[in-house]
Scaffold this active site. Structure first.
Site, PDB file in Angstrom:
ATOM      1  N   LYS A   1       0.863  -1.187   0.019  1.00 13.94           N
ATOM      2  CA  LYS A   1       0.051   0.065   0.027  1.00 13.94           C
ATOM      3  C   LYS A   1       0.835   1.319   0.017  1.00 13.94           C
ATOM      4  CE  LYS A   1      -2.217  -0.896   3.960  1.00 13.94           C
ATOM      5  NZ  LYS A   1      -1.645  -2.281   4.271  1.00 13.94           N
TER       6      LYS A   1
ATOM      7  N   ARG B   1      -9.467   0.815   9.281  1.00 16.28           N
ATOM      8  CA  ARG B   1      -8.982  -0.627   9.553  1.00 16.28           C
ATOM      9  C   ARG B   1     -10.121  -1.443  10.298  1.00 16.28           C
ATOM     10  NH1 ARG B   1      -3.296   0.375   8.695  1.00 16.28           N
ATOM     11  NH2 ARG B   1      -2.201  -1.417   9.820  1.00 16.28           N
TER      12      ARG B   1
ATOM     13  N   ARG C   1      11.158  -4.815   4.442  1.00 16.94           N
ATOM     14  CA  ARG C   1      10.801  -3.648   4.380  1.00 16.94           C
ATOM     15  C   ARG C   1      11.651  -2.452   4.936  1.00 16.94           C
ATOM     16  NH1 ARG C   1       4.766  -2.423   5.001  1.00 16.94           N
ATOM     17  NH2 ARG C   1       4.946  -3.410   6.879  1.00 16.94           N
TER      18      ARG C   1
ATOM     19  N   ARG D   1      11.235  -0.861  10.499  1.00 13.42           N
ATOM     20  CA  ARG D   1      10.128  -0.590  11.199  1.00 13.42           C
ATOM     21  C   ARG D   1       9.970  -1.611  12.621  1.00 13.42           C
ATOM     22  NH1 ARG D   1       4.412  -0.134   8.101  1.00 13.42           N
ATOM     23  NH2 ARG D   1       3.893  -1.172   9.753  1.00 13.42           N
TER      24      ARG D   1
HETATM   25  P1  AMP Z   1       0.610   0.558   8.853  1.00 15.50           P
HETATM   26  O1  AMP Z   1       1.771   1.453   8.751  1.00 15.50           O
HETATM   27  O2  AMP Z   1      -0.808   0.979   8.137  1.00 15.50           O
HETATM   28  O3  AMP Z   1       1.075  -0.759   8.677  1.00 15.50           O
HETATM   29  O4  AMP Z   1       0.349   0.431  10.427  1.00 15.50           O
HETATM   30  C1  AMP Z   1       1.286   0.250  11.343  1.00 15.50           C
HETATM   31  C2  AMP Z   1       0.460   0.229  12.631  1.00 15.50           C
HETATM   32  O5  AMP Z   1      -0.239   1.363  13.150  1.00 15.50           O
HETATM   33  C3  AMP Z   1      -0.640  -0.790  12.786  1.00 15.50           C
HETATM   34  O6  AMP Z   1      -0.130  -2.187  13.235  1.00 15.50           O
HETATM   35  C4  AMP Z   1      -1.409  -0.337  14.102  1.00 15.50           C
HETATM   36  O7  AMP Z   1      -0.674  -0.725  15.078  1.00 15.50           O
HETATM   37  C5  AMP Z   1      -1.347   1.231  13.718  1.00 15.50           C
HETATM   38  N1  AMP Z   1      -2.304   1.702  12.739  1.00 15.50           N
HETATM   39  C6  AMP Z   1      -2.205   2.133  11.558  1.00 15.50           C
HETATM   40  N2  AMP Z   1      -3.382   2.613  11.152  1.00 15.50           N
HETATM   41  C7  AMP Z   1      -4.404   2.240  11.883  1.00 15.50           C
HETATM   42  C8  AMP Z   1      -5.795   2.419  11.905  1.00 15.50           C
HETATM   43  N3  AMP Z   1      -6.363   3.128  10.871  1.00 15.50           N
HETATM   44  N4  AMP Z   1      -6.397   2.087  13.383  1.00 15.50           N
HETATM   45  C9  AMP Z   1      -5.634   1.610  14.217  1.00 15.50           C
HETATM   46  N5  AMP Z   1      -4.329   1.250  14.279  1.00 15.50           N
HETATM   47  C10 AMP Z   1      -3.663   1.703  13.131  1.00 15.50           C
END
Ligand code: AMP
Length: 216
Positions: free
Chosen positions: A13, A88, A127, A159
């Protein structure tokens, strides 16, 4: 035009959002990036969420809604946004609808990136992200070089949630809490499913075709 980029962790994404933003007049809003920024700056919120983020668990909806509301209210209008990693769960999807309706806007399409579990694991473990510009790379499939990235190697980091330990639980959370939203968007007839196992450029070509068809 407002777009949601949807898919499991590691589906690409962030990578596709970076390419889309370069080619279309869209602004990326990534809740993951916003939360990582809070952690990086060690704000009260950043310290509060760190443990859940590192375990790959979802952050509470009210925290996410506050972040999104703040960023949307700072913009003059709510159009031409690409949402990455948001919504999410079903509650967030409904909140987003309410938020953008206030601005007489809507979600134009949801691009759902489909990837098998083995590929997801390889992508997650390779990543790399730039903590300066937010771009996403992969040490195996898409390594950063002088042509694609100019912030310098010092900003490139893994990360803290991209570990062998958290992968399975993150995929499980996606399957149980996030995936059910697809039905919500399918009912609204704005869902596009994309096979995202192949090469980055080919996946983007398919995405480009869909976005271009929405523009005309
Ligand atoms: P991402 O960068 O989208 O993979 O998100 C990394 C982490 O951020 C996820 O594993 C969650 O812990 C948190 N996170 C990101 N977006 C959301 C969301 N919309 N709702 C809840 N937690 C989120």
């Amino acid at each position: 035009m407002n777009i949601i980029l949807f898919g499991p962790p590691g589906a690409g994404k962030g990578t596709q959002a970076d390419i889309i933003v370069k080619n279309f007049k869209l602004i990326k809003i990534s809740t993951g990036d916003l939360l990582r920024e809070e952690m990086e700056q060690k704000t009260d919120l950043g310290l509060k969420i760190k443990s859940r983020m590192d375990q790959g668990k979802l952050i509470a909806d009210d925290i996410i809604t506050d972040l999104i509301t703040k960023i949307i209210s700072e913009k003059k209008s709510v159009e031409d946004i690409i949402f990455d990693g948001y919504p999410r769960n079903l509650n967030q999807a409904k909140i987003l609808d309410t938020l953008i309706k206030k601005y007489n806007q809507r979600i134009s399409c949801v691009l759902s990136l489909d990837v098998d579990k083995e590929t997801l694991k390889k992508r997650i473990l390779g990543r790399i992200i730039c903590t300066n510009c937010g771009m996403t790379f992969n040490k195996y499939f898409n390594p950063p070089n002088e042509k694609t990235h100019d912030c310098g190697a010092n900003y490139l980091k893994l990360r803290s949630d991209d570990t062998e330990n958290t992968i399975n639980s993150r995929i499980e959370i996606y399957t149980n809490q996030t995936l059910p939203i697809l039905e919500y968007y399918e009912d609204k007839k704005i869902l596009h499913k994309i096979d995202a196992t192949g090469e980055i450029d080919k996946i983007y070509e398919e995405i480009r075709g869909i976005i271009t068809s929405l523009e005309t």
